[in-house]
Enzyme design. Structure first.
Site, PDB file in Angstrom:
ATOM      1  N   ARG A  79       0.881  -1.172   0.000  1.00 59.69           N
ATOM      2  CA  ARG A  79       0.000   0.000   0.000  1.00 59.69           C
ATOM      3  C   ARG A  79       0.914   1.216   0.000  1.00 59.69           C
ATOM      4  O   ARG A  79       1.771   1.327   0.873  1.00 59.69           O
ATOM      5  CB  ARG A  79      -0.912  -0.013   1.236  1.00 59.69           C
ATOM      6  CG  ARG A  79      -1.833  -1.229   1.291  1.00 59.69           C
ATOM      7  CD  ARG A  79      -2.784  -1.164   2.477  1.00 59.69           C
ATOM      8  NE  ARG A  79      -3.721  -2.282   2.469  1.00 59.69           N
ATOM      9  CZ  ARG A  79      -3.612  -3.383   3.200  1.00 59.69           C
ATOM     10  NH1 ARG A  79      -2.604  -3.526   4.035  1.00 59.69           N
ATOM     11  NH2 ARG A  79      -4.504  -4.332   3.135  1.00 59.69           N
ATOM     12  N   ASP A 110     -10.496  -1.765  -3.463  1.00 55.35           N
ATOM     13  CA  ASP A 110     -11.012  -0.442  -3.847  1.00 55.35           C
ATOM     14  C   ASP A 110      -9.970   0.678  -3.737  1.00 55.35           C
ATOM     15  O   ASP A 110      -9.976   1.610  -4.554  1.00 55.35           O
ATOM     16  CB  ASP A 110     -12.312  -0.090  -3.120  1.00 55.35           C
ATOM     17  CG  ASP A 110     -12.173  -0.115  -1.623  1.00 55.35           C
ATOM     18  OD1 ASP A 110     -11.116  -0.562  -1.130  1.00 55.35           O
ATOM     19  OD2 ASP A 110     -13.120   0.312  -0.942  1.00 55.35           O
ATOM     20  N   ASP A 135     -11.798  -9.752   1.198  1.00 55.12           N
ATOM     21  CA  ASP A 135     -12.935  -9.127   1.887  1.00 55.12           C
ATOM     22  C   ASP A 135     -14.252  -9.180   1.107  1.00 55.12           C
ATOM     23  O   ASP A 135     -15.317  -9.013   1.683  1.00 55.12           O
ATOM     24  CB  ASP A 135     -12.626  -7.656   2.211  1.00 55.12           C
ATOM     25  CG  ASP A 135     -11.449  -7.510   3.158  1.00 55.12           C
ATOM     26  OD1 ASP A 135     -11.053  -8.515   3.765  1.00 55.12           O
ATOM     27  OD2 ASP A 135     -10.908  -6.388   3.271  1.00 55.12           O
ATOM     28  N   ASP A 137     -15.528  -6.992  -0.684  1.00 57.87           N
ATOM     29  CA  ASP A 137     -16.257  -5.742  -0.421  1.00 57.87           C
ATOM     30  C   ASP A 137     -16.187  -4.761  -1.592  1.00 57.87           C
ATOM     31  O   ASP A 137     -16.215  -3.544  -1.383  1.00 57.87           O
ATOM     32  CB  ASP A 137     -15.700  -5.075   0.848  1.00 57.87           C
ATOM     33  CG  ASP A 137     -14.217  -4.746   0.723  1.00 57.87           C
ATOM     34  OD1 ASP A 137     -13.560  -5.277  -0.191  1.00 57.87           O
ATOM     35  OD2 ASP A 137     -13.717  -3.955   1.538  1.00 57.87           O
ATOM     36  N   ARG A 179     -12.030  -6.270   7.682  1.00 55.08           N
ATOM     37  CA  ARG A 179     -11.969  -4.841   8.017  1.00 55.08           C
ATOM     38  C   ARG A 179     -13.379  -4.279   8.195  1.00 55.08           C
ATOM     39  O   ARG A 179     -14.075  -4.699   9.103  1.00 55.08           O
ATOM     40  CB  ARG A 179     -11.203  -4.084   6.936  1.00 55.08           C
ATOM     41  CG  ARG A 179     -10.756  -2.711   7.435  1.00 55.08           C
ATOM     42  CD  ARG A 179      -9.876  -2.033   6.442  1.00 55.08           C
ATOM     43  NE  ARG A 179      -8.492  -2.459   6.558  1.00 55.08           N
ATOM     44  CZ  ARG A 179      -7.622  -2.401   5.575  1.00 55.08           C
ATOM     45  NH1 ARG A 179      -7.983  -1.966   4.410  1.00 55.08           N
ATOM     46  NH2 ARG A 179      -6.388  -2.775   5.755  1.00 55.08           N
ATOM     47  N   GLN A 261      -6.025 -16.414   6.995  1.00 60.03           N
ATOM     48  CA  GLN A 261      -7.112 -16.334   6.010  1.00 60.03           C
ATOM     49  C   GLN A 261      -6.644 -15.746   4.680  1.00 60.03           C
ATOM     50  O   GLN A 261      -7.309 -15.864   3.666  1.00 60.03           O
ATOM     51  CB  GLN A 261      -8.254 -15.451   6.545  1.00 60.03           C
ATOM     52  CG  GLN A 261      -8.947 -16.030   7.746  1.00 60.03           C
ATOM     53  CD  GLN A 261      -9.680 -14.966   8.540  1.00 60.03           C
ATOM     54  OE1 GLN A 261     -10.869 -14.775   8.375  1.00 60.03           O
ATOM     55  NE2 GLN A 261      -8.977 -14.254   9.391  1.00 60.03           N
TER      56      GLN A 261
HETATM   57  O1  F6P Z   1      -8.207  -6.080   2.929  1.00 63.78           O
HETATM   58  C1  F6P Z   1      -7.736  -7.340   3.234  1.00 63.78           C
HETATM   59  C2  F6P Z   1      -7.372  -7.439   4.694  1.00 63.78           C
HETATM   60  O2  F6P Z   1      -6.918  -8.755   4.951  1.00 63.78           O
HETATM   61  C3  F6P Z   1      -8.489  -7.081   5.683  1.00 63.78           C
HETATM   62  O3  F6P Z   1      -9.411  -8.112   5.867  1.00 63.78           O
HETATM   63  C4  F6P Z   1      -7.682  -6.758   6.914  1.00 63.78           C
HETATM   64  O4  F6P Z   1      -8.371  -5.879   7.757  1.00 63.78           O
HETATM   65  C5  F6P Z   1      -6.471  -6.079   6.338  1.00 63.78           C
HETATM   66  O5  F6P Z   1      -6.330  -6.528   5.007  1.00 63.78           O
HETATM   67  C6  F6P Z   1      -5.204  -6.343   7.102  1.00 63.78           C
HETATM   68  O6  F6P Z   1      -4.186  -5.628   6.500  1.00 63.78           O
HETATM   69  P1  F6P Z   1      -2.661  -5.810   6.866  1.00 63.78           P
HETATM   70  O7  F6P Z   1      -2.218  -7.128   6.305  1.00 63.78           O
HETATM   71  O8  F6P Z   1      -1.985  -4.662   6.218  1.00 63.78           O
HETATM   72  O9  F6P Z   1      -2.590  -5.816   8.353  1.00 63.78           O
END
Ligand code: F6P
Length: 329
Positions: A79, A110, A135, A137, A179, A261
């Site tokens: 990200r 998104d 997700d 979503d 999330r 997951q």
């Molecule tokens: O968007 C995918 C996801 O796995 C969400 O379900 C979770 O909240 C988030 O990413 C966790 O992100 P990170 O791996 O950056 O902690």
């Protein structure tokens, strides 16, 4: 949806945001369909991070060998805060132009699509999105790549927890990812026979969950499982357990399933979805369509403008939760 009329010769593909099982199958489809159609395909390392750092490299047919069954993403992902700023995007575009990339396929969620939309809006770089996130979503697509695998991974864990819960007559609270969305929670809750499902949007209350547990006990049930979506930050299950303890004296064991997951070999459904979507993304670019996402409506692939995808919210299917509640009585 937008159109462009430039004949494309070289496309770039990248994965962005949280990884999802099936992303590799999507990359494979983009590369192999692209090359079959006479295109050169370049991989961009770690999404917008590699676009800014100029980590853009050619991919060959052989690079795609043995990856369809692998979780994660061979291109890496990330990200990028820098890409949310105009200077970051300008840097990325300079690199794309220097590498003679005519168009892009963005595999992500998104946030990634907001970036893709900006590339078209601000620089007229044609991008087609492929929804890849556990997700589920993403507005405009019934299914996203990785969701089916994540649900099955979580379900396997819940089934195991049920064995130990039943053996000890215990109450468990299992926290799943997602999330701000409740898709994983509602699906595993229904499929796993949960006594109550908490989505991030406050669909139920601790009191209602306690009522369900007590009704179950009155009918002879000796163990229960509650499912909660994580919400903004992991750990919500501990708050729920505290609250139940304070209100009833009942002890609840907590299990946070977390990043397991996100990993693992994609299910057949995710591999098929990813392969179809990756291929459709290249076809769309070849036809001059861009600023769209390839989505699904039932079994059918559809094209949805990125603007609509990113400005709308996909709502959790509350009917699944009502059914889960009814069936758990
Ligand atoms: O968007 C995918 C996801 O796995 C969400 O379900 C979770 O909240 C988030 O990413 C966790 O992100 P990170 O791996 O950056 O902690």
């Amino acid at each position: 949806m937008a159109n462009f009329d430039k004949k494309i010769k070289r496309i770039g593909v990248y994965t962005s945001g949280g990884d999802a099982p099936g992303m590799n199958a999507a990359i494979r489809a983009v590369v192999r369909v692209g090359i079959a159609q006479g295109l050169e395909v370049y991989g961009i390392h770690a999404g917008y991070i590699g676009m800014i750092d100029n980590q853009i490299h050619p991919l060959q047919l052989g690079d795609m060998a043995n990856i369809i069954q692998r979780g994660g993403t061979i291109l890496k992902t990330g990200r990028s805060l820098e890409f949310t700023k105009p200077e970051g995007r300008q840097k990325a575009v300079n690199n794309l132009l220097a590498s003679k990339i005519d168009a892009l396929v963005c595999i992500g969620g998104d946030g990634s699509f907001r970036g893709a939309h900006a590339l078209w809006e601000e620089f007229k770089i044609p991008v087609v999105g492929v929804p890849g996130t556990i997700d589920n979503d993403i507005y405009g697509s019934d299914k996203t790549i990785g969701f089916d695998t994540a649900v099955n991974t979580a379900l396997e864990a819940i089934d195991r927890i049920r064995d130990t819960a039943a053996s000890h007559d215990r109450l468990f609270i299992v926290e799943v990812m997602g999330r701000n969305s409740g898709f994983i929670a509602s699906h595993v809750g229904l499929a796993g026979g949960a006594e109550e499902i908490f989505t991030p949007d406050g669909n139920t209350t601790v009191d209602k969950a306690i009522d369900h547990i007590k009704e179950g006990i009155a009918r002879g049930k000796s163990s229960s499982i509650l499912i909660t979506a994580e919400g903004q930050k992991p750990g919500r299950a501990y708050d729920l357990a505290d609250s139940i303890r304070k209100k009833t004296g009942m002890d609840a064991k907590v299990s946070i399933l977390g990043h397991q997951q996100r990993g693992g070999s994609p299910t057949a459904a995710d591999r098929i979805l990813a392969s179809r979507m990756g291929a459709a993304a290249v076809d769309a670019l070849q036809k001059g369509y861009c600023d769209i996402m390839i989505g699904t409506e039932g079994e059918r692939l559809i094209q949805v403008p990125l603007d609509i995808v990113t400005k709308n919210e996909k709502k959790t299917q509350m009917d699944l939760i009502s059914l889960a509640n009814l069936l758990a009585t």
